[in-house]
Design an enzyme around this catalytic site. Sequence first.
Site, PDB file in Angstrom:
ATOM      1  N   ASN A 133       0.868  -1.171   0.000  1.00 52.16           N
ATOM      2  CA  ASN A 133       0.000   0.000   0.000  1.00 52.16           C
ATOM      3  C   ASN A 133       0.907   1.224   0.000  1.00 52.16           C
ATOM      4  O   ASN A 133       1.427   1.637   1.033  1.00 52.16           O
ATOM      5  CB  ASN A 133      -0.907  -0.023   1.246  1.00 52.16           C
ATOM      6  CG  ASN A 133      -1.937   1.086   1.246  1.00 52.16           C
ATOM      7  OD1 ASN A 133      -1.835   2.051   0.484  1.00 52.16           O
ATOM      8  ND2 ASN A 133      -2.926   0.963   2.109  1.00 52.16           N
ATOM      9  N   ARG A 187      -2.399  -2.207  -3.568  1.00 50.71           N
ATOM     10  CA  ARG A 187      -3.485  -1.245  -3.618  1.00 50.71           C
ATOM     11  C   ARG A 187      -3.214  -0.291  -4.783  1.00 50.71           C
ATOM     12  O   ARG A 187      -2.155   0.317  -4.873  1.00 50.71           O
ATOM     13  CB  ARG A 187      -3.558  -0.431  -2.326  1.00 50.71           C
ATOM     14  CG  ARG A 187      -4.639   0.650  -2.352  1.00 50.71           C
ATOM     15  CD  ARG A 187      -4.432   1.650  -1.244  1.00 50.71           C
ATOM     16  NE  ARG A 187      -5.457   2.698  -1.258  1.00 50.71           N
ATOM     17  CZ  ARG A 187      -5.312   3.875  -0.672  1.00 50.71           C
ATOM     18  NH1 ARG A 187      -4.200   4.162  -0.026  1.00 50.71           N
ATOM     19  NH2 ARG A 187      -6.269   4.766  -0.723  1.00 50.71           N
ATOM     20  N   HIS A 216     -11.457   4.779  -1.614  1.00 47.88           N
ATOM     21  CA  HIS A 216     -11.397   4.102  -0.303  1.00 47.88           C
ATOM     22  C   HIS A 216     -12.204   2.804  -0.298  1.00 47.88           C
ATOM     23  O   HIS A 216     -12.639   2.333   0.759  1.00 47.88           O
ATOM     24  CB  HIS A 216     -11.883   5.023   0.829  1.00 47.88           C
ATOM     25  CG  HIS A 216     -10.993   6.182   1.094  1.00 47.88           C
ATOM     26  ND1 HIS A 216     -11.462   7.479   1.182  1.00 47.88           N
ATOM     27  CD2 HIS A 216      -9.656   6.272   1.271  1.00 47.88           C
ATOM     28  CE1 HIS A 216     -10.456   8.306   1.409  1.00 47.88           C
ATOM     29  NE2 HIS A 216      -9.339   7.599   1.460  1.00 47.88           N
ATOM     30  N   LEU A 261     -12.399   8.305   7.897  1.00 48.51           N
ATOM     31  CA  LEU A 261     -11.910   9.645   8.217  1.00 48.51           C
ATOM     32  C   LEU A 261     -10.437   9.586   8.580  1.00 48.51           C
ATOM     33  O   LEU A 261     -10.046   9.031   9.603  1.00 48.51           O
ATOM     34  CB  LEU A 261     -12.711  10.233   9.386  1.00 48.51           C
ATOM     35  CG  LEU A 261     -14.236  10.236   9.216  1.00 48.51           C
ATOM     36  CD1 LEU A 261     -14.907  10.777  10.473  1.00 48.51           C
ATOM     37  CD2 LEU A 261     -14.646  11.044   7.987  1.00 48.51           C
ATOM     38  N   GLY A 262      -9.609  10.150   7.706  1.00 52.39           N
ATOM     39  CA  GLY A 262      -8.180  10.211   7.927  1.00 52.39           C
ATOM     40  C   GLY A 262      -7.621  11.375   7.143  1.00 52.39           C
ATOM     41  O   GLY A 262      -8.340  12.333   6.838  1.00 52.39           O
ATOM     42  N   ASN A 263      -6.354  11.308   6.797  1.00 46.48           N
ATOM     43  CA  ASN A 263      -5.786  12.360   5.960  1.00 46.48           C
ATOM     44  C   ASN A 263      -6.533  12.451   4.637  1.00 46.48           C
ATOM     45  O   ASN A 263      -6.742  13.522   4.090  1.00 46.48           O
ATOM     46  CB  ASN A 263      -4.301  12.104   5.717  1.00 46.48           C
ATOM     47  CG  ASN A 263      -3.622  13.277   5.054  1.00 46.48           C
ATOM     48  OD1 ASN A 263      -3.726  14.406   5.523  1.00 46.48           O
ATOM     49  ND2 ASN A 263      -2.931  13.029   3.951  1.00 46.48           N
ATOM     50  N   GLY A 264      -6.945  11.301   4.120  1.00 45.98           N
ATOM     51  CA  GLY A 264      -7.931  11.227   3.049  1.00 45.98           C
ATOM     52  C   GLY A 264      -9.237  10.779   3.666  1.00 45.98           C
ATOM     53  O   GLY A 264      -9.255   9.839   4.471  1.00 45.98           O
ATOM     54  N   ARG A 312      -4.266  15.971  15.162  1.00 44.05           N
ATOM     55  CA  ARG A 312      -3.672  16.087  16.491  1.00 44.05           C
ATOM     56  C   ARG A 312      -3.035  17.460  16.693  1.00 44.05           C
ATOM     57  O   ARG A 312      -3.170  18.054  17.765  1.00 44.05           O
ATOM     58  CB  ARG A 312      -2.640  14.979  16.692  1.00 44.05           C
ATOM     59  CG  ARG A 312      -3.252  13.581  16.789  1.00 44.05           C
ATOM     60  CD  ARG A 312      -2.234  12.504  16.602  1.00 44.05           C
ATOM     61  NE  ARG A 312      -1.641  12.543  15.256  1.00 44.05           N
ATOM     62  CZ  ARG A 312      -0.827  11.611  14.770  1.00 44.05           C
ATOM     63  NH1 ARG A 312      -0.486  10.580  15.522  1.00 44.05           N
ATOM     64  NH2 ARG A 312      -0.340  11.711  13.546  1.00 44.05           N
ATOM     65  N   GLU A 356     -11.269   6.381  14.019  1.00 51.28           N
ATOM     66  CA  GLU A 356     -11.041   5.402  15.084  1.00 51.28           C
ATOM     67  C   GLU A 356     -10.508   6.021  16.373  1.00 51.28           C
ATOM     68  O   GLU A 356     -10.715   5.455  17.459  1.00 51.28           O
ATOM     69  CB  GLU A 356     -10.038   4.342  14.603  1.00 51.28           C
ATOM     70  CG  GLU A 356     -10.527   3.492  13.441  1.00 51.28           C
ATOM     71  CD  GLU A 356      -9.398   2.678  12.816  1.00 51.28           C
ATOM     72  OE1 GLU A 356      -8.390   2.410  13.514  1.00 51.28           O
ATOM     73  OE2 GLU A 356      -9.514   2.330  11.631  1.00 51.28           O
ATOM     74  N   GLU A 415      -7.004  -2.446   5.267  1.00 49.85           N
ATOM     75  CA  GLU A 415      -6.929  -2.566   3.813  1.00 49.85           C
ATOM     76  C   GLU A 415      -5.971  -3.668   3.391  1.00 49.85           C
ATOM     77  O   GLU A 415      -6.188  -4.329   2.363  1.00 49.85           O
ATOM     78  CB  GLU A 415      -6.495  -1.224   3.216  1.00 49.85           C
ATOM     79  CG  GLU A 415      -7.537  -0.133   3.381  1.00 49.85           C
ATOM     80  CD  GLU A 415      -6.982   1.267   3.172  1.00 49.85           C
ATOM     81  OE1 GLU A 415      -7.629   2.053   2.463  1.00 49.85           O
ATOM     82  OE2 GLU A 415      -5.899   1.567   3.723  1.00 49.85           O
TER      83      GLU A 415
END
Length: 402
Positions: free
Chosen positions: A13, A99, A187, A215-218, A290, A336, A385
Amino acid sequence: MNAPRDALILTVNAGSSSLKIGLFTGRRGEAEPALLARGKLDGIGVQPRLRLTRADGSNIHDSAFDAQQVGDMPAAFRQLYQALGEYLGDRRPTLIGHRVVHGGADFSAPLRIDAAVLARLRELEPLAPLHQPHNLAAIQVVLDSQPELPQVACFDTAFHAGRSLLSQLFGLPYALYEQGIRRYGFHGLSFEYISQYLQQRHPELAAGKLVIAHLGNGSSLCAVDGGRSVEVTTSFSALDGLPMGSRCGALDPGVLLHLLARGEDARSLEHMLYHQSGLLGISGVGSDMRSLRASSAPRARLAIDYYAYRIAQEIGRLAVSLGGLDTLVFTAGIGEKDAELRHQVVTHLAPLFGLRLDAAANGRHAERISSRDSARPILVVATDEESMIARHTWRLYQESVP
């Protein structure tokens, strides 16, 4: 030639600044490969660091590199592969699953990669410039050094294939749809994993109408009905939908026309939309949630509030596509781990859907975070993933080798 009873499956990935791998054992006749080890090399070109751990979390390898040693994806892949080889000794991967973010209109299921497939995938690089070139760079390294080693492409767009025509259209001349300009969605490996996890662990929920929030950086959302993707917030490229770490999300195209008329060119607009927008663009502080939480800058709070607001808005839109909402699922890094973000989103949605959080469960990131009086379940499920890539790769291999 018969397939070996056991096979070592390497999953890859590749992102813009990091490379994640998984090592799995596939056993003939079993659909679920078993995890042996995971690895990550991040900080590519800046402060590269490589970590390999066993499935139980124990350390295999941990080392840092000079930025010039690991300055790009091919170098990162070679370093990871070398470290993995030291761990495996005489054994080597039997097959590799990758991926690949964009499959376009031609690729809607995992497939074996050859030079011709790779050339067609390169044509899609402009549609996913943060991901596709890096995905394909690792594939090219293997093709150059071990062309006989089977490689499988697993597409983030594949899970969304087969959605209704209404879900795929833009309000543009139909001839453009026929040329492949349509809403693809991304995704998909994450959404597919969550959907299958629920089918195994909570079949009563999986049978209903889900909205999964990756939900993350992407970031994106997917509406899933009975295990099938029916709507998604990303579309033709990975820019659409929710604001992300440095990507803009949904945008009035008139803004781009205005900026072009003002003298901007396509390259500068692309850089702004992918690298200077989203949480970073609004906050002026950074793209990491963060750092935004830790900042006292007013615009850091504004960026978080806008992010939560847009997530809630899009969940409402996807509920319309589903004809209702039975379960809400949060996943990926922010989904998460950020309890406050989940609280913000659910607070927006409570008047419409009767959602209620159990504050203690949400605070400890429990799997079920909804309260007893919530009208619908709310879950937090860790995505994987790499496991999804391993499943697809092993299935395709077993089907192709007698």
